[in-house]
Design a protein around this motif. Structure first.
Motif, PDB file in Angstrom:
ATOM      1  N   GLY A  29     -51.193   9.589  34.029  1.00  0.00           N
ATOM      2  CA  GLY A  29     -50.178  10.587  33.926  1.00  0.00           C
ATOM      3  C   GLY A  29     -49.096   9.831  33.112  1.00  0.00           C
ATOM      4  O   GLY A  29     -49.090   8.803  32.794  1.00  0.00           O
ATOM      5  N   ARG A  30     -47.894  10.590  32.711  1.00  0.00           N
ATOM      6  CA  ARG A  30     -46.810  10.160  32.038  1.00  0.00           C
ATOM      7  C   ARG A  30     -45.758   9.864  32.841  1.00  0.00           C
ATOM      8  O   ARG A  30     -44.722  10.367  32.811  1.00  0.00           O
ATOM      9  N   THR A  31     -45.994   8.802  33.565  1.00  0.00           N
ATOM     10  CA  THR A  31     -45.183   8.322  34.589  1.00  0.00           C
ATOM     11  C   THR A  31     -44.090   7.210  34.003  1.00  0.00           C
ATOM     12  O   THR A  31     -44.337   6.875  32.751  1.00  0.00           O
ATOM     13  N   ALA A  32     -43.060   6.802  34.751  1.00  0.00           N
ATOM     14  CA  ALA A  32     -42.236   6.127  34.094  1.00  0.00           C
ATOM     15  C   ALA A  32     -42.760   4.593  33.811  1.00  0.00           C
ATOM     16  O   ALA A  32     -42.736   4.036  32.830  1.00  0.00           O
ATOM     17  N   LYS A  33     -43.749   4.112  34.707  1.00  0.00           N
ATOM     18  CA  LYS A  33     -44.296   2.936  34.525  1.00  0.00           C
ATOM     19  C   LYS A  33     -45.302   3.281  33.386  1.00  0.00           C
ATOM     20  O   LYS A  33     -45.281   2.066  32.404  1.00  0.00           O
ATOM     21  N   ALA A  34     -45.925   4.021  32.909  1.00  0.00           N
ATOM     22  CA  ALA A  34     -47.002   4.485  31.860  1.00  0.00           C
ATOM     23  C   ALA A  34     -46.247   4.214  30.592  1.00  0.00           C
ATOM     24  O   ALA A  34     -46.478   3.625  29.512  1.00  0.00           O
ATOM     25  N   MET A  35     -44.891   4.818  30.519  1.00  0.00           N
ATOM     26  CA  MET A  35     -43.900   5.175  29.334  1.00  0.00           C
ATOM     27  C   MET A  35     -43.315   3.664  29.075  1.00  0.00           C
ATOM     28  O   MET A  35     -43.160   3.251  27.760  1.00  0.00           O
ATOM     29  N   ALA A  36     -43.175   2.813  30.104  1.00  0.00           N
ATOM     30  CA  ALA A  36     -42.659   1.707  30.026  1.00  0.00           C
ATOM     31  C   ALA A  36     -43.648   0.639  29.198  1.00  0.00           C
ATOM     32  O   ALA A  36     -43.285  -0.142  28.378  1.00  0.00           O
ATOM     33  N   ARG A  42     -45.580  -0.888  21.997  1.00  0.00           N
ATOM     34  CA  ARG A  42     -45.138  -0.484  20.769  1.00  0.00           C
ATOM     35  C   ARG A  42     -44.146  -1.465  20.192  1.00  0.00           C
ATOM     36  O   ARG A  42     -44.218  -1.952  18.846  1.00  0.00           O
ATOM     37  N   ALA A  43     -43.278  -1.954  20.974  1.00  0.00           N
ATOM     38  CA  ALA A  43     -42.235  -2.798  20.437  1.00  0.00           C
ATOM     39  C   ALA A  43     -43.055  -4.223  20.017  1.00  0.00           C
ATOM     40  O   ALA A  43     -42.753  -4.884  19.106  1.00  0.00           O
ATOM     41  N   ALA A  44     -43.938  -4.709  20.842  1.00  0.00           N
ATOM     42  CA  ALA A  44     -44.711  -6.103  20.444  1.00  0.00           C
ATOM     43  C   ALA A  44     -45.464  -5.695  19.200  1.00  0.00           C
ATOM     44  O   ALA A  44     -45.408  -6.656  18.369  1.00  0.00           O
ATOM     45  N   CYS A  45     -46.123  -4.779  19.212  1.00  0.00           N
ATOM     46  CA  CYS A  45     -46.758  -4.442  17.872  1.00  0.00           C
ATOM     47  C   CYS A  45     -45.882  -4.398  16.594  1.00  0.00           C
ATOM     48  O   CYS A  45     -46.378  -4.759  15.516  1.00  0.00           O
ATOM     49  N   ARG A  87     -61.716  -6.408  23.256  1.00  0.00           N
ATOM     50  CA  ARG A  87     -61.223  -7.249  24.194  1.00  0.00           C
ATOM     51  C   ARG A  87     -60.578  -6.148  25.106  1.00  0.00           C
ATOM     52  O   ARG A  87     -59.812  -5.213  24.548  1.00  0.00           O
ATOM     53  N   THR A  88     -60.423  -6.381  26.343  1.00  0.00           N
ATOM     54  CA  THR A  88     -60.055  -5.505  27.401  1.00  0.00           C
ATOM     55  C   THR A  88     -58.882  -6.382  28.213  1.00  0.00           C
ATOM     56  O   THR A  88     -59.075  -7.400  28.569  1.00  0.00           O
ATOM     57  N   PHE A  89     -57.629  -5.894  28.236  1.00  0.00           N
ATOM     58  CA  PHE A  89     -56.537  -6.427  29.042  1.00  0.00           C
ATOM     59  C   PHE A  89     -56.194  -5.193  30.006  1.00  0.00           C
ATOM     60  O   PHE A  89     -55.916  -4.389  29.971  1.00  0.00           O
ATOM     61  N   ILE A  90     -56.207  -5.984  31.423  1.00  0.00           N
ATOM     62  CA  ILE A  90     -55.887  -5.455  32.474  1.00  0.00           C
ATOM     63  C   ILE A  90     -54.823  -5.515  33.306  1.00  0.00           C
ATOM     64  O   ILE A  90     -54.622  -6.788  33.212  1.00  0.00           O
ATOM     65  N   GLY A  91     -54.053  -4.792  34.033  1.00  0.00           N
ATOM     66  CA  GLY A  91     -53.136  -5.253  34.758  1.00  0.00           C
ATOM     67  C   GLY A  91     -51.631  -5.082  34.439  1.00  0.00           C
ATOM     68  O   GLY A  91     -51.280  -4.281  33.665  1.00  0.00           O
ATOM     69  N   ASN A  92     -50.796  -5.996  34.772  1.00  0.00           N
ATOM     70  CA  ASN A  92     -49.486  -5.954  34.254  1.00  0.00           C
ATOM     71  C   ASN A  92     -49.142  -6.239  32.946  1.00  0.00           C
ATOM     72  O   ASN A  92     -49.583  -7.336  32.546  1.00  0.00           O
ATOM     73  N   LEU A  93     -48.925  -5.343  32.332  1.00  0.00           N
ATOM     74  CA  LEU A  93     -48.859  -5.591  30.719  1.00  0.00           C
ATOM     75  C   LEU A  93     -47.371  -5.696  30.399  1.00  0.00           C
ATOM     76  O   LEU A  93     -47.085  -5.575  29.142  1.00  0.00           O
ATOM     77  N   SER A  94     -46.430  -6.147  31.113  1.00  0.00           N
ATOM     78  CA  SER A  94     -45.182  -6.343  30.829  1.00  0.00           C
ATOM     79  C   SER A  94     -45.215  -7.682  29.899  1.00  0.00           C
ATOM     80  O   SER A  94     -44.057  -7.726  29.146  1.00  0.00           O
ATOM     81  N   ASP A  95     -46.076  -8.564  29.901  1.00  0.00           N
ATOM     82  CA  ASP A  95     -46.042  -9.553  28.902  1.00  0.00           C
ATOM     83  C   ASP A  95     -47.500  -9.601  27.939  1.00  0.00           C
ATOM     84  O   ASP A  95     -48.479  -9.807  28.527  1.00  0.00           O
ATOM     85  N   VAL A  96     -47.186  -8.959  26.953  1.00  0.00           N
ATOM     86  CA  VAL A  96     -48.245  -8.774  25.748  1.00  0.00           C
ATOM     87  C   VAL A  96     -48.442  -9.762  25.019  1.00  0.00           C
ATOM     88  O   VAL A  96     -49.219  -9.776  24.006  1.00  0.00           O
ATOM     89  N   SER A  97     -47.956 -11.063  25.569  1.00  0.00           N
ATOM     90  CA  SER A  97     -48.134 -11.986  24.281  1.00  0.00           C
ATOM     91  C   SER A  97     -49.449 -12.215  24.246  1.00  0.00           C
ATOM     92  O   SER A  97     -50.043 -12.841  23.148  1.00  0.00           O
TER      93      SER A  97
END
Length: 109
Positions: A29-36, A42-45, A87-97
């Motif tokens: 879904g297009r939730t606030a969390k998903a859009m965040a 996008r910013a990291a990329c 590679r697969t990254f799961i979970g809290n993606l607030s730190d994409v480092s």
């Protein structure tokens, strides 16, 4: 952030700094969390891969069959299809480092 790395002969290869990155972001879904998460990704990329990446957003509410086809067990999940290895990254993606750890920063001219 949990990183799942498949056992593969290329698994230890570091991506070259000029390689194209193909990323898939799985959400429900297009939730606030998903859009965040999408905004953070996008910013990291843009900071590290400017002009050398594609993000495909796959909403599992709209395409639930993709969860089993692509072996998605939790959301949000980012799958890096390119560069290899996958590679697969799961979970809290607030730190994409960790996702972009192998890529040097891009600086504006």
């Amino acid at each position: 952030m949990k990183i799942v790395t498949p056992r593969h002969p290329e698994a230890s290869r570091r991506p070259a700094s000029d390689e194209f990155w193909d990323l898939r972001l799985y959400i429900t879904g297009r939730t606030a969390k998903a859009m965040a998460v999408l905004s953070t990704l996008r910013a990291a990329c843009e900071g590290r891969l400017k002009g050398r990446y594609r993000i495909t957003v796959i909403d599992l509410v709209e395409q639930p069959q993709r969860a089993s086809a692509d072996q998605i067990v939790a959301i949000p999940t980012i799958v890096r299809k390119l560069p290899k290895p996958v590679r697969t990254f799961i979970g809290n993606l607030s730190d994409v480092s960790q996702l972009l750890a192998d890529v040097p920063m891009c600086y504006a001219d």
